[in-house]
Enzyme design. Structure first.
Site, short mmCIF file in Angstrom:
data_model
loop_
_atom_site.label_atom_id
_atom_site.label_comp_id
_atom_site.label_asym_id
_atom_site.label_seq_id
_atom_site.Cartn_x
_atom_site.Cartn_y
_atom_site.Cartn_z
N SER A 192 0.82 -1.21 0.00
CA SER A 192 0.00 0.00 0.00
C SER A 192 0.85 1.27 0.00
O SER A 192 0.57 2.22 -0.74
CB SER A 192 -0.95 0.00 1.20
OG SER A 192 -0.23 -0.12 2.42
N GLY B 291 6.75 10.33 8.54
CA GLY B 291 5.75 11.30 8.97
C GLY B 291 4.36 10.71 8.95
O GLY B 291 4.15 9.56 8.54
N LYS C 223 6.54 4.72 17.12
CA LYS C 223 5.11 5.04 17.11
C LYS C 223 4.28 3.79 16.83
O LYS C 223 3.15 3.67 17.30
CB LYS C 223 4.82 6.14 16.09
CG LYS C 223 5.23 5.82 14.65
CD LYS C 223 4.11 5.23 13.83
CE LYS C 223 4.58 4.90 12.43
NZ LYS C 223 3.50 4.39 11.56
#
Length: 346
Positions: free
Chosen positions: A15, A139, A194
């Protein structure tokens, strides 16, 4: 003005690789996408759709796709690697003998090298050598939203200023902002951690612990990022920017986040194997939690949330036990050290 001769090869037809290839192709860069799955590549090249990872989203007709790595990188001005972290080393090993002099390599892969815990820039430098320009793209960016043309902002970090700017220029456009920086370690750390922290937030949401718990976990998770960054040479402002806080908030709150969905399923009582099977795509946190804790232990940094996530993903404790242990920790000052030191020369 775009150089009409500039060609970009994107490696990885999942993806994220597909989204980034479509992005630069829409910006009129000649772009070719490489992948292993013949059916996926054919669907991109012929139907202009990635039926497996981004179904029903039309891709630029100018985007080409191939399963031939040598053909993909032949004549490329620079290469963007967007494979899962477990395939990063192998992909670069295959790429190295095909790389022409002066061709730079960027990557949008997030995580560490499985098994060694090395940062990906260390892996890239070892395999590709010291003369190849390198950069990392990171990001808050869901592939589906990028492919749909929704507003997005990322950051590109590299030591070679010209190459870093080249990568950012190719991505930057009306609906996609690409900032630049030179803190590669910080950018990679934020992108890796994260994913682990998103599992904890997903667990809390799955257990219906409320918005207070979510906000507390995100904030204390950011604190863990900052504490580890302080001992490995990263800059705190990088972790407070798109590479850290931005990516953390998106991954912890967005329903498209696979890592959050994994945590949510575990918090609802689903088994790890069933949750992974149901999501059906690579979930970086499963391996990355080990590597984050390897970094923490090597540097003597305490990361209680990340440690609890690792224990849950190893099935050593239940999600309930992990949350209970975090809540039972002793009271202490919010900050044990100064995270941001004033620069008097500014």
């Amino acid at each position: 003005m775009i150089d009409s001769k500039q060609k970009i090869a994107v490696l990885g037809a999942g993806s994220w690789g597909t989204a980034l290839a479509a992005l630069v192709a829409r910006h009129d860069y000649p772009t070719i996408l490489w992948g292993r799955d013949v059916r996926v590549i054919q669907s991109i090249d012929i139907q202009h759709q990635n039926f497996r990872y981004l179904p029903s989203i039309m891709l630029p007709q100018t985007l080409r796709a191939t399963t031939d790595l040598a053909a993909a990188v032949s004549g490329a001005d620079w290469i963007l690697v967007a494979v899962p972290s477990y395939a990063f080393t192998e992909t670069l090993c295959r790429l190295a003998p095909l790389l022409s002099i002066g061709v730079g390599v960027a990557w949008a892969t997030k995580g560490f090298e499985p098994g060694s815990g090395r940062f990906l820039h260390e892996v890239a430098r070892e395999i590709l050598g010291g003369d190849v320009p390198l950069a990392v793209v990171t990001g808050p960016s869901f592939a589906k939203e990028v492919t749909l043309g929704l507003p997005t902002a990322v950051t590109v970090h590299g030591e070679d200023v010209c190459f870093t700017q080249m990568v950012a220029n190719a991505m930057h456009g009306p609906m996609f902002r690409a900032y630049t920086g030179n803190d590669v370690i910080g950018a990679e750390l934020g992108g890796a951690m994260k994913n682990v922290l998103a599992v904890a937030i997903g667990v809390a949401d799955g257990m219906q612990l409320g918005m207070n718990a979510r906000a507390g976990l995100i904030t204390r998770g950011l604190n863990e990022m900052l504490r580890l960054s302080a001992v490995i040479g990263a800059r705190p402002e990088t972790l407070m920017g798109l590479a850290g806080l931005g990516d953390l908030v998106l991954t912890c709150t967005g329903d498209l986040s696979r890592n959050r969905r994994l945590g949510f399923a575990l918090g609802r009582g689903q088994s790890l194997s069933d949750a992974i099977r149901e999501i059906g795509q690579v979930i970086e946190s499963v391996q990355t939690s080990d590597e984050v804790m390897r970094q923490a232990e090597q540097n003597g940094v305490e990361l209680p949330i990340s440690e609890a996530v690792r224990a849950v993903l190893r099935e050593e404790i239940t999600p309930y036990a992990g949350m209970k242990a975090l809540l039972a920790r002793e009271q202490k000052p919010e900050y044990l050290d100064i995270l941001f030191k004033a620069n008097c020369s500014l």
